[in-house]
Structure formats: C-alpha cells, structure tokens
Motif scaffolding. Structure first.
Motif, mmCIF file in Angstrom:
data_model
loop_
_atom_site.group_PDB
_atom_site.id
_atom_site.type_symbol
_atom_site.label_atom_id
_atom_site.label_comp_id
_atom_site.label_asym_id
_atom_site.label_seq_id
_atom_site.Cartn_x
_atom_site.Cartn_y
_atom_site.Cartn_z
ATOM 1 N N ALA A 1 0.843 -1.202 0.000
ATOM 2 C CA ALA A 1 0.000 0.000 0.000
ATOM 3 C C ALA A 1 0.876 1.249 0.000
ATOM 4 C CB ALA A 1 -0.918 -0.003 1.221
ATOM 5 N N GLU A 2 2.003 1.186 0.740
ATOM 6 C CA GLU A 2 2.878 2.370 0.775
ATOM 7 C C GLU A 2 3.500 2.627 -0.594
ATOM 8 O OE1 GLU A 2 5.625 2.857 4.001
ATOM 9 O OE2 GLU A 2 4.116 2.190 5.444
ATOM 10 N N ILE A 3 3.860 1.533 -1.288
ATOM 11 C CA ILE A 3 4.458 1.696 -2.632
ATOM 12 C C ILE A 3 3.430 2.340 -3.570
ATOM 13 C CG2 ILE A 3 5.270 0.439 -4.675
ATOM 14 C CD1 ILE A 3 6.481 -1.582 -2.709
ATOM 15 N N ALA A 4 2.201 1.826 -3.522
ATOM 16 C CA ALA A 4 1.155 2.398 -4.381
ATOM 17 C C ALA A 4 0.964 3.870 -4.035
ATOM 18 C CB ALA A 4 -0.143 1.626 -4.195
ATOM 19 N N GLY A 5 1.034 4.183 -2.737
ATOM 20 C CA GLY A 5 0.854 5.574 -2.291
ATOM 21 C C GLY A 5 1.963 6.468 -2.818
ATOM 22 N N ILE A 6 3.208 5.966 -2.775
ATOM 23 C CA ILE A 6 4.346 6.779 -3.234
ATOM 24 C C ILE A 6 4.198 7.048 -4.730
ATOM 25 C CG2 ILE A 6 6.842 6.768 -3.653
ATOM 26 C CD1 ILE A 6 7.045 4.920 -1.146
ATOM 27 N N SER A 7 3.900 5.964 -5.482
ATOM 28 C CA SER A 7 3.841 6.119 -6.930
ATOM 29 C C SER A 7 2.641 6.967 -7.350
ATOM 30 C CB SER A 7 3.768 4.727 -7.565
ATOM 31 O OG SER A 7 3.724 4.850 -8.931
ATOM 32 N N GLY A 8 1.477 6.639 -6.774
ATOM 33 C CA GLY A 8 0.257 7.359 -7.158
ATOM 34 C C GLY A 8 0.197 8.754 -6.581
ATOM 35 N N GLY A 9 0.958 8.993 -5.501
ATOM 36 C CA GLY A 9 0.852 10.289 -4.807
ATOM 37 C C GLY A 9 1.791 11.331 -5.374
ATOM 38 N N ALA A 10 2.661 10.939 -6.307
ATOM 39 C CA ALA A 10 3.595 11.925 -6.863
ATOM 40 C C ALA A 10 2.793 13.032 -7.538
ATOM 41 C CB ALA A 10 4.518 11.262 -7.874
ATOM 42 N N PRO A 11 3.158 14.291 -7.269
ATOM 43 C CA PRO A 11 2.336 15.391 -7.785
ATOM 44 C C PRO A 11 2.311 15.475 -9.308
ATOM 45 C CG PRO A 11 4.155 16.219 -6.418
ATOM 46 C CD PRO A 11 4.262 14.745 -6.426
ATOM 47 N N THR A 12 3.415 15.102 -9.972
ATOM 48 C CA THR A 12 3.431 15.192 -11.437
ATOM 49 C C THR A 12 3.676 13.804 -12.039
ATOM 50 O OG1 THR A 12 5.786 15.587 -11.461
ATOM 51 C CG2 THR A 12 4.378 17.528 -11.374
ATOM 52 N N LEU A 13 3.756 13.759 -13.375
ATOM 53 C CA LEU A 13 3.953 12.475 -14.051
ATOM 54 C C LEU A 13 5.394 12.275 -14.505
ATOM 55 C CD1 LEU A 13 0.765 12.362 -16.319
ATOM 56 C CD2 LEU A 13 1.059 11.535 -13.988
ATOM 57 N N ASP A 14 6.281 13.228 -14.170
ATOM 58 C CA ASP A 14 7.668 13.140 -14.662
ATOM 59 C C ASP A 14 8.302 11.794 -14.319
ATOM 60 O OD1 ASP A 14 8.332 16.023 -15.577
ATOM 61 O OD2 ASP A 14 7.313 16.251 -13.675
ATOM 62 N N HIS A 15 7.997 11.288 -13.108
ATOM 63 C CA HIS A 15 8.669 10.061 -12.662
ATOM 64 C C HIS A 15 8.377 8.872 -13.577
ATOM 65 C CE1 HIS A 15 4.679 9.879 -10.977
ATOM 66 N NE2 HIS A 15 4.840 8.621 -10.623
ATOM 67 N N LEU A 16 7.198 8.907 -14.239
ATOM 68 C CA LEU A 16 6.824 7.769 -15.076
ATOM 69 C C LEU A 16 7.718 7.671 -16.312
ATOM 70 C CD1 LEU A 16 2.951 7.980 -14.817
ATOM 71 C CD2 LEU A 16 4.530 6.574 -13.503
ATOM 72 N N GLN A 17 8.446 8.750 -16.601
ATOM 73 C CA GLN A 17 9.358 8.706 -17.755
ATOM 74 C C GLN A 17 10.811 8.671 -17.322
ATOM 75 O OE1 GLN A 17 6.666 11.382 -20.631
ATOM 76 N NE2 GLN A 17 8.658 10.783 -21.380
ATOM 77 N N ASP A 18 11.040 8.463 -16.044
ATOM 78 C CA ASP A 18 12.412 8.413 -15.554
ATOM 79 C C ASP A 18 12.874 6.942 -15.570
ATOM 80 O OD1 ASP A 18 14.689 8.290 -14.086
ATOM 81 O OD2 ASP A 18 14.006 9.627 -12.481
ATOM 82 N N PRO A 19 13.846 6.593 -16.468
ATOM 83 C CA PRO A 19 14.250 5.183 -16.579
ATOM 84 C C PRO A 19 14.763 4.617 -15.252
ATOM 85 C CG PRO A 19 15.255 6.505 -18.317
ATOM 86 C CD PRO A 19 14.572 7.451 -17.393
ATOM 87 N N GLN A 20 15.438 5.467 -14.446
ATOM 88 C CA GLN A 20 15.965 4.965 -13.172
ATOM 89 C C GLN A 20 14.811 4.559 -12.252
ATOM 90 O OE1 GLN A 20 18.225 7.765 -10.907
ATOM 91 N NE2 GLN A 20 19.390 6.169 -9.868
ATOM 92 N N TYR A 21 13.779 5.400 -12.223
ATOM 93 C CA TYR A 21 12.598 5.095 -11.405
ATOM 94 C C TYR A 21 11.949 3.797 -11.907
ATOM 95 C CZ TYR A 21 7.742 5.343 -9.890
ATOM 96 O OH TYR A 21 6.502 5.017 -9.369
ATOM 97 N N GLN A 22 11.823 3.686 -13.225
ATOM 98 C CA GLN A 22 11.164 2.501 -13.797
ATOM 99 C C GLN A 22 11.964 1.241 -13.506
ATOM 100 O OE1 GLN A 22 8.263 2.258 -14.826
ATOM 101 N NE2 GLN A 22 7.609 4.268 -15.462
ATOM 102 N N ASP A 23 13.311 1.322 -13.597
ATOM 103 C CA ASP A 23 14.138 0.145 -13.321
ATOM 104 C C ASP A 23 14.016 -0.275 -11.857
ATOM 105 O OD1 ASP A 23 14.947 -0.011 -15.902
ATOM 106 O OD2 ASP A 23 16.966 0.779 -15.590
ATOM 107 N N GLN A 24 14.050 0.714 -10.965
ATOM 108 C CA GLN A 24 13.929 0.394 -9.531
ATOM 109 C C GLN A 24 12.564 -0.226 -9.252
ATOM 110 O OE1 GLN A 24 15.942 0.493 -7.025
ATOM 111 N NE2 GLN A 24 17.625 1.819 -7.582
ATOM 112 N N MET A 25 11.546 0.336 -9.860
ATOM 113 C CA MET A 25 10.179 -0.149 -9.634
ATOM 114 C C MET A 25 10.048 -1.581 -10.160
ATOM 115 S SD MET A 25 7.748 1.184 -8.163
ATOM 116 C CE MET A 25 6.007 1.265 -7.930
ATOM 117 N N HIS A 26 10.678 -1.822 -11.323
ATOM 118 C CA HIS A 26 10.590 -3.173 -11.893
ATOM 119 C C HIS A 26 11.268 -4.172 -10.948
ATOM 120 C CE1 HIS A 26 10.628 -6.388 -14.831
ATOM 121 N NE2 HIS A 26 11.878 -6.597 -14.484
#
Ligand SMILES: Nc1ncnc2c1ncn2[C@@H]1O[C@H](COP(=O)(O)OP(=O)(O)OP(=O)(O)O)[C@@H](O)[C@H]1O
Length: 595
Positions: free
Chosen positions: A96-121
């Motif tokens: 639930a905390e992970i969903a909160g961190i990802s969904g709670g980000a104020p903007t969408l920039d993180h969704l295009q950050d390869p480092q964020y995507q790799d860590q999330m994967h």
C-alpha cells in the motif's frame, strides 16, 4: 552497514506497528534453537554416563537431549504461527505504501524516468521479499543461534574443534560474494526484464495482440521477447554458476578439514587420552556445525536479498519525498477566475527527450472563454494541456492562474478544480456507476445517481447507459464475470460524462473528445459542449477544446494554432480566416474534404 541497519530498523518498526505481540513471539523460536543445538553436549554426557556406569549423567544426558528437542519444537510452532500472520500483513502494508508513493507523486515526470522505472521493476519482481522481510530477519537470528551454540559446545568438548571455525570464516566470505554477484545481476538485468515484460504484455493484451496478428508481427515480437528474456536471465545464470562453484570449493575444504580434526581426536581416543563421550560430541559437532553454517549462509543470503529489496523501497520513498518537496505550493485555487490562465514564455521538454515539445509559448486564455487549440500531429496540443493541469513542470517560464504561479498552488487543489475528457481516456473496468462517478468524487464519496444521469445527459451519453443490461450497476469490461464491453465511441462518451460531473470547474479540457464518435453523435454533442462551456464560464472557468475537426473550432471564442511547439496564430475564427494564414489554409483543406 549503517544503511542496512536502518533497513532492519524499518522492518522491525513496520512489524511492531502491524502486531506487537506477534513481533515478540516470533523471536522465542531462537530460544528453542539453543536447546536443539546443545544436543551433541547431551549425547556426549549420555555416552560418558553409559561407558562409566554413571546413572545420573546418563539420565541428565537423555533428558537434555529429548527435552531440548521437545522444547525447541514447541517454541518453533509458536514462532511459525506468529510469523505467518505477520508476513501477510507486513506485505499488504508495504504494498500500500508503494502504491501511495507512486500514485501520490504530484506530477507524471517520474513515469518517464528510466531509473525510477528500473527500480520499480526490480522491486515488483521481488515484491514477496518485502512481506517476508521480518521473517527473514527472524530466520537470520535463528540461524545465528546454531553456529554460536555449536561453537560453545565444541569449545567445552575439545578446543581442537574450534579449528573448524577457520573453515566457517571463508564460507561467510563466500556468502558475501554470492550476494554481491546477485545484486549485480539484478541491476544489470532490470532494463531487459522491463522490456521482456512489455513484449510479453503485448502478446496477451487484446488490442496489441490483434494488431500484431493483422501486421503478421507475432513472430517478430516473439523473437524480440526471446532475445530480451535471454539478456534478462543471463546475469542471473552467471551469478548462480559462480555461486555454485564457490560453494563446492568451500564444502570440499570443510570436509577435508573435518576429517583431519576427527582423525586427530580418534587417534588420541585410541591412545586413551580422550574419552568416548568427547568423541561422540565431536562427531555430532562436525555435522551440526556444517549444517548450522550452511543454514546461516542461506539465512544471510535471503536477508541480503530482503535488505536489497527494502533498500529499493527506501529509494522509492526518498524519491517520492524529493518529488513532493519540489512542489511545495500550498495555496488554495481561487474560487472563481477573473483574469484567466496565462502561459508566460513557457518552454517544455519531456524528461529524456532531445527536443522541446513547446518553445517560448506566451498565451492568455481569458476567464470564461471557450478556446479551441488546433495544430497538426505533434504540434504540442496535449502537452499544453498537461502543463495547464500541472501534470508536468515547465522547463522554463511560468503558468499563471489568475496571476498566481501554478507552482504556488496546491496541485491537488488545482486539479480538484479541473475537469476533462482526454484523447487517451481511462477505461475504468468497474461498475458503470463507479466508472463514471469517479469524475465527481467528494470527500471520498461517489456522487448520487441523479448527478450521474445529468452528467451523461450533458455528454449526450444517456443512450449508452440505457443500453447497459443492469444500468449503473452493470460491470464494464468483458473479462469480468457478467462484464459488458463497449465500443471505442461508447467508452469515450462515458469518459465525457465523467468530465461533466465536476461542478463549476475552472478549467474544462476536452482533448479530442469526439475522435471516436460518429458524425451524428458529434453534432449532438457540440450543442451540449456549448451549454457546458456556458456553465463553466459562470465561474470564470476556461474551456479548452483540442480538436482536429474545424466544425467545432468556428464557434469557439478564440482559436490558438500551434505548429512545431510554438504559437503560429491566435485570434477569432473570423480574424484568422481573414488573415489567410496557416489556419485558413487548414480550414479550407478540411472544408474541401467535406464537400
Ligand atoms: N511522453 C512524451 N515523451 C517525450 N516526448 C513526447 C511525449 N509526449 C509527446 N512528446 C513529443 O512532444 C511533441 C508534442 O506532442 P503532443 O502530444 O503535445 O502533440 P499533439 O499536438 O497533442 O499531437 P496529436 O495531435 O498527435 O495528439 C511531439 O514531438 C511528441 O513527439
């Protein structure tokens, strides 16, 4: 080390918050393990009692051996029970905390950050490890008890047995190397893993799967998938081979060392310098120590994996905090607009992109106006909407809401005053009531059915609802039991209904809302748009219609023509037609197409 200790503290804290009693009970298992590993000592006493005919020693030895096992088993059961419940609850909490961190980000920039995507994967791949975090901590403690108790027993039986420690030490170095290789494999393979997942998803999701069939591209995708899966697995296979070779060497050295120490002891026993009880203890200690060290290795290995995953979780948390801190704005959105929305020399480039999507755009969208934004594919229309709704941060310049920089407003508050139907609208496969009603949630509650019906009326979508077998209770989405599928246009009209639920929005966005609609529906809809726009304009709200269809454009108060990320022309339809520029040319072309 400090970082790992902080991760351990996080695991303990989470477990404590989830269930204090179980957190404590899970550790009593370790006490039982002490008795289990004292077994060689008790067996040695029993053998000595038997050989020397000392009854009390024999009884003590037997009682210790049997009682210790029973005690250990009982505490083991209690510990396991406590752990089972904890694993699940800790897992849910961290998920639930992970969903909160990802969904709670104020903007969408993180969704295009390869480092964020790799860590999330990498985190998703080992999601189970988070739930098992406390378990692996308890296991490590349990497994530490084994070697320590065995060494104490060895020292009391014969100091020569401590030589076996010299073998256990390289073994633990071996475990560390294995952990390091695994970590490298995880990092190296994250991107290939993500690509494999994307390709695998393409083959199972209905829309891409049918397009791939039409293009005859299934074999190509399967080939790419095989390459990416190979690249994904290769680092892991390499790490496993290295680990196995190392493990084999360590085991061979341990066996050779044990044989030498035991031979030494047996020779002394044959010479009468060592009693049979001590030899019995020594034989058991050799086997037990090997097992205990191996358990410890596995435990440490598992704990290291867990700590790595907890580390990724913490990275994500810190990322979320950084992103949130970069948007400190907290001012409330104005109750109504008096001036309007302004873009002041705005330039924007998507994260990782090589070109600006918008360059030095200055625009004023007056309060209460309906503004049509037109331009060819890739001109920057959707990007403009993304910046006005605060989905992305401008790279340069400012977006002003009634003169206040958008960065000073609370983004949540601003978005609560925006409404929209977007080109890539959300197909929410819930009941129709929920799927539409999310557009008008207030204090976490869905709006009433009357409001939903009214919004559908505004969106010219009442007939879509009438065709649903159970009305608002109909489950949408054919893959769910009793679920109903809708055509692209029907989904789009429900999405427009969702947009119409917001009361008095300050910004109403209709981003190519009619692209999937037939001409008759489109015509019916335009009249409703005009009505909705009049509603919106009462609160000074701005309505932006992004469209390729010029029939909508003519009735707008203002037309903005974008080209190559810049404002090419701006004015009323009549002004732009009179000017005879880019707009007039596009309009002429489309009108000719309809003739
Ligand atoms: N998420 C993204 N990441 C990187 N570049 C992007 C992204 N989205 C759009 N772009 C680029 O930004 C530019 C503007 O795109 P945008 O989607 O705003 O155009 P548009 O006018 O809405 O196009 P269309 O009419 O095709 O919807 C294009 O060059 C596009 O390639």
């Amino acid at each position: 080390m400090r970082y790992h200790l902080q991760s351990i503290a996080l695991i303990l804290r989470t477990s404590w918050q989830v269930n204090r009693g179980a957190t404590v009970v899970a550790f009593v298992e370790a006490l039982g393990r002490v008795f289990e590993y004292l077994m060689p000592l008790f067996v040695g006493l029993a053998v000595t009692g038997l050989v020397d005919h000392r009854q009390s020693l024999l009884v003590l030895g037997l009682l210790g051996a049997i009682g210790g096992q029973a005690f250990s088993a009982l505490l083991g059961i209690a510990g396991v029970q406590a752990r089972v419940g904890l694993n699940e609850r800790i897992g849910h909490r961290l998920d639930a905390e992970i969903a909160g961190i990802s969904g709670g980000a104020p903007t969408l920039d993180h969704l295009q950050d390869p480092q964020y995507q790799d860590q999330m994967h990498a985190l998703r791949e080992r999601m189970g490890a988070l739930g098992m975090a406390y378990n692996s901590l308890v296991n490590t403690v349990n497994n530490l008890v084994g070697p320590i108790t065995t060494l104490v027993v060895a020292a009391t039986a014969d100091l020569r047995l401590l030589l076996l420690l010299l073998i256990a030490v390289p073994a633990s170095f071996g475990a560390r190397a294995t952990v390091r290789w695994e970590q490298q494999a995880e990092d190296e393979s994250a991107e290939a893993g993500r690509r494999s997942k994307h390709l695998a998803d393409l083959t199972v999701s209905p829309v891409p799967a049918s397009e791939l069939r039409v293009f005859g591209a299934r074999r190509l995708v399967r080939g790419l998938l095989a390459i990416q899966s190979g690249q994904w697995r290769k680092p892991f296979t390499r790490a496993v081979i290295h680990g196995s070779v190392l493990q084999t060497v360590i085991t061979a050295v341990y066996v050779a060392g044990s044989v030498a120490v035991l031979a030494w002891l047996v020779r002394d026993a044959l010479d009468g310098r060592v009693g049979p009880g001590r030899v019995a203890t020594a034989v058991l200690v050799v086997g037990q120590l090997r097992e205990a060290v191996s358990n410890l290795q596995h435990g440490v290995h598992f704990l290291a994996q867990t700590l790595r995953t907890v580390g990724r979780f913490r990275w994500l948390g810190a990322y979320g905090e950084r992103v949130t801190a970069a948007h400190p704005g907290s001012a409330a959105a104005p109750a109504a607009l008096t001036d309007g929305l302004t873009l002041d020399h705005v330039t924007f480039r998507y994260p990782g992109a090589e070109r600006d999507a918008l360059r030095d755009v200055s625009l004023h969208l007056p309060a209460g106006e309906v503004v049509a934004v037109v331009g060819e594919n890739g001109a920057g229309k959707s990007t403009l909407i993304g910046l006005l709704t605060g989905m992305y941060d401008v790279t340069d310049g400012r977006v002003l809401v009634d003169g206040t920089d958008l960065t000073e407003l609370s983004l949540d508050d601003w978005r609560a005053r925006c409404a929209g139907a977007f080109q890539d609208h959300l197909r929410l496969e819930l009941t129709a009531r929920e799927s539409i009603g999310v557009g008008g949630i207030r204090d976490g509650e869905l709006p009433g059915d009357d409001a939903i019906h009214a919004a559908l009326e505004d969106a010219a979508a009442s007939d879509v609802l009438r065709a649903l077998p159970a009305g608002l209770d109909t489950q949408l989405g054919p893959s769910w039991p009793g679920g109903v599928d809708l055509s692209g246009g029907q989904w789009q009209r429900l999405a427009i209904g969702r947009a119409m639920l917001r009361e008095a929005p300050l910004l109403l966005v209709l981003d190519e809302p009619t692209s999937a609609l037939d001409p008759a529906t489109e015509h019916a809809l335009f009249d409703r748009y005009a009505a909705a726009a009049r509603e919106t304009s009462r609160a000074g709200g701005v309505t932006i219609v992004v469209t390729h269809r010029f029939s909508t454009v003519a009735s707008a108060d203002r037309v903005v023509v974008l080209a190559g990320g810049r404002v090419a022309e701006e004015g009323t339809h009549a002004e732009l037609m009179a000017k005879g520029g880019h707009y007039a040319e596009l309009y002429g072309l489309q009108a000719a197409g309809y003739r």
